[in-house]
Design a protein around this motif. Structure first.
Motif, PDB file in Angstrom:
ATOM      1  N   GLN A 145      -6.335  18.497  -4.587  1.00  0.00           N
ATOM      2  CA  GLN A 145      -6.506  17.113  -5.000  1.00  0.00           C
ATOM      3  C   GLN A 145      -5.538  16.289  -4.155  1.00  0.00           C
ATOM      4  N   TYR A 146      -6.044  15.356  -3.405  1.00  0.00           N
ATOM      5  CA  TYR A 146      -5.174  14.566  -2.540  1.00  0.00           C
ATOM      6  C   TYR A 146      -5.428  13.086  -2.747  1.00  0.00           C
ATOM      7  N   ASP A 147      -4.494  12.287  -2.297  1.00  0.00           N
ATOM      8  CA  ASP A 147      -4.518  10.840  -2.487  1.00  0.00           C
ATOM      9  C   ASP A 147      -5.553  10.204  -1.563  1.00  0.00           C
ATOM     10  N   THR A 148      -6.538   9.522  -2.135  1.00  0.00           N
ATOM     11  CA  THR A 148      -7.562   8.820  -1.349  1.00  0.00           C
ATOM     12  C   THR A 148      -7.427   7.305  -1.473  1.00  0.00           C
ATOM     13  N   SER A 149      -6.319   6.849  -2.026  1.00  0.00           N
ATOM     14  CA  SER A 149      -6.145   5.414  -2.273  1.00  0.00           C
ATOM     15  C   SER A 149      -5.800   4.660  -0.993  1.00  0.00           C
ATOM     16  N   LEU A 150      -6.004   3.350  -1.041  1.00  0.00           N
ATOM     17  CA  LEU A 150      -5.587   2.494   0.077  1.00  0.00           C
ATOM     18  C   LEU A 150      -4.078   2.578   0.276  1.00  0.00           C
ATOM     19  N   GLU A 151      -3.344   2.675  -0.812  1.00  0.00           N
ATOM     20  CA  GLU A 151      -1.885   2.794  -0.717  1.00  0.00           C
ATOM     21  C   GLU A 151      -1.498   4.081   0.012  1.00  0.00           C
ATOM     22  N   GLY A 152      -2.230   5.173  -0.244  1.00  0.00           N
ATOM     23  CA  GLY A 152      -1.981   6.430   0.452  1.00  0.00           C
ATOM     24  C   GLY A 152      -2.186   6.292   1.954  1.00  0.00           C
ATOM     25  N   ILE A 153      -3.239   5.586   2.337  1.00  0.00           N
ATOM     26  CA  ILE A 153      -3.492   5.336   3.762  1.00  0.00           C
ATOM     27  C   ILE A 153      -2.369   4.484   4.349  1.00  0.00           C
ATOM     28  N   ARG A 154      -2.006   3.431   3.653  1.00  0.00           N
ATOM     29  CA  ARG A 154      -0.958   2.528   4.155  1.00  0.00           C
ATOM     30  C   ARG A 154       0.380   3.251   4.328  1.00  0.00           C
ATOM     31  N   ASN A 155       0.698   4.139   3.396  1.00  0.00           N
ATOM     32  CA  ASN A 155       1.963   4.876   3.478  1.00  0.00           C
ATOM     33  C   ASN A 155       1.956   5.941   4.560  1.00  0.00           C
ATOM     34  N   SER A 156       0.793   6.442   4.931  1.00  0.00           N
ATOM     35  CA  SER A 156       0.689   7.532   5.899  1.00  0.00           C
ATOM     36  C   SER A 156       0.659   7.063   7.347  1.00  0.00           C
ATOM     37  N   ARG A 157       0.116   5.896   7.590  1.00  0.00           N
ATOM     38  CA  ARG A 157      -0.086   5.492   8.980  1.00  0.00           C
ATOM     39  C   ARG A 157       1.189   4.976   9.631  1.00  0.00           C
ATOM     40  N   ASP A 158       1.149   4.939  10.943  1.00  0.00           N
ATOM     41  CA  ASP A 158       2.249   4.457  11.750  1.00  0.00           C
ATOM     42  C   ASP A 158       2.437   2.963  11.520  1.00  0.00           C
ATOM     43  N   THR A 159       3.633   2.486  11.695  1.00  0.00           N
ATOM     44  CA  THR A 159       3.928   1.071  11.465  1.00  0.00           C
ATOM     45  C   THR A 159       3.122   0.135  12.392  1.00  0.00           C
ATOM     46  N   ASN A 160       2.674   0.635  13.521  1.00  0.00           N
ATOM     47  CA  ASN A 160       1.886  -0.189  14.454  1.00  0.00           C
ATOM     48  C   ASN A 160       0.401  -0.211  14.117  1.00  0.00           C
ATOM     49  N   ASN A 161      -0.014   0.531  13.126  1.00  0.00           N
ATOM     50  CA  ASN A 161      -1.441   0.630  12.777  1.00  0.00           C
ATOM     51  C   ASN A 161      -1.724  -0.238  11.564  1.00  0.00           C
ATOM     52  N   ARG A 162      -2.489  -1.283  11.736  1.00  0.00           N
ATOM     53  CA  ARG A 162      -2.890  -2.152  10.649  1.00  0.00           C
ATOM     54  C   ARG A 162      -4.428  -2.332  10.643  1.00  0.00           C
ATOM     55  N   LEU A 163      -5.129  -1.334  11.169  1.00  0.00           N
ATOM     56  CA  LEU A 163      -6.582  -1.403  11.256  1.00  0.00           C
ATOM     57  C   LEU A 163      -7.237  -1.389   9.887  1.00  0.00           C
ATOM     58  N   ARG A 164      -8.386  -2.023   9.797  1.00  0.00           N
ATOM     59  CA  ARG A 164      -9.199  -2.021   8.582  1.00  0.00           C
ATOM     60  C   ARG A 164     -10.661  -1.885   8.973  1.00  0.00           C
ATOM     61  N   LEU A 165     -11.431  -1.301   8.105  1.00  0.00           N
ATOM     62  CA  LEU A 165     -12.895  -1.234   8.310  1.00  0.00           C
ATOM     63  C   LEU A 165     -13.575  -2.305   7.497  1.00  0.00           C
TER      64      LEU A 165
END
Length: 165
Positions: A145-165
């Motif tokens: 069971q892993y985190d699929t939330s937007l917050e999980g994505i935001r916490n995992s990505r590099d500080t230079n990555n602010r991409l959105r779909l």
């Protein structure tokens, strides 16, 4: 995520491989990395550990991986050996101590003997040590069971990555 993960490295040769494993350890929630042998100590540099996980994850030189086994852990050897379980069919234990052999060899017979499970990655050829560790840790995550939330994505990505779909 699953509860407790530790890694044991038998006489790793390459500082880059160990640093890459430390990066994966930080990304996948490994609590400690133990290693035996002198080769890594001589070549120690953390050039591939760009997130500096070596500062937060204990990376401990020890005489014996047997002595480093966390209490209650299931010891899982990762090795291309006849009779091993293929990784896609393997169910990861909650408390795991994953053992990896050196880049230029295999787990010793004494390390294989301490394993509760032995797993291999079905490939056409042998894999690099760091790649193997990354695949095993990702497989563990993918089967949990892993985190699929937007917050999980935001916490995992590099500080230079602010991409959105």
């Amino acid at each position: 995520m699953l509860s407790a993960i530790s890694i044991g490295l038998q006489n790793p040769k390459s500082a880059v491989n160990v640093a890459t494993i430390l990066r994966a350890a930080g990304c996948f929630g490994v609590s400690s990395v133990f290693y035996t042998g002198e080769r890594f100590s001589y070549a120690k540099q953390f050039s591939a550990d760009t997130k500096a996980f070596h500062k937060t994850i204990p990376t401990v030189a020890i005489e014996s991986l047997q002595a480093a086994k966390p209490q209650g852990a299931t010891v899982v050897g990762i090795e291309l050996v006849e009779g091993a379980t293929p990784l896609p069919a393997f169910e990861h234990p909650d408390n795991a101590f994953y053992l990896f052999g050196p880049e230029d060899g295999s787990l010793s017979e004494s390390h294989l003997a301490m394993c509760d499970e032995v797993v291999y990655i079905p490939t056409l050829s042998s894999l690099n040590l760091a790649v193997t560790a990354n695949i095993v840790l990702y497989d563990r995550l993918a089967k949990s069971q892993y985190d699929t939330s937007l917050e999980g994505i935001r916490n995992s990505r590099d500080t230079n990555n602010r991409l959105r779909l």
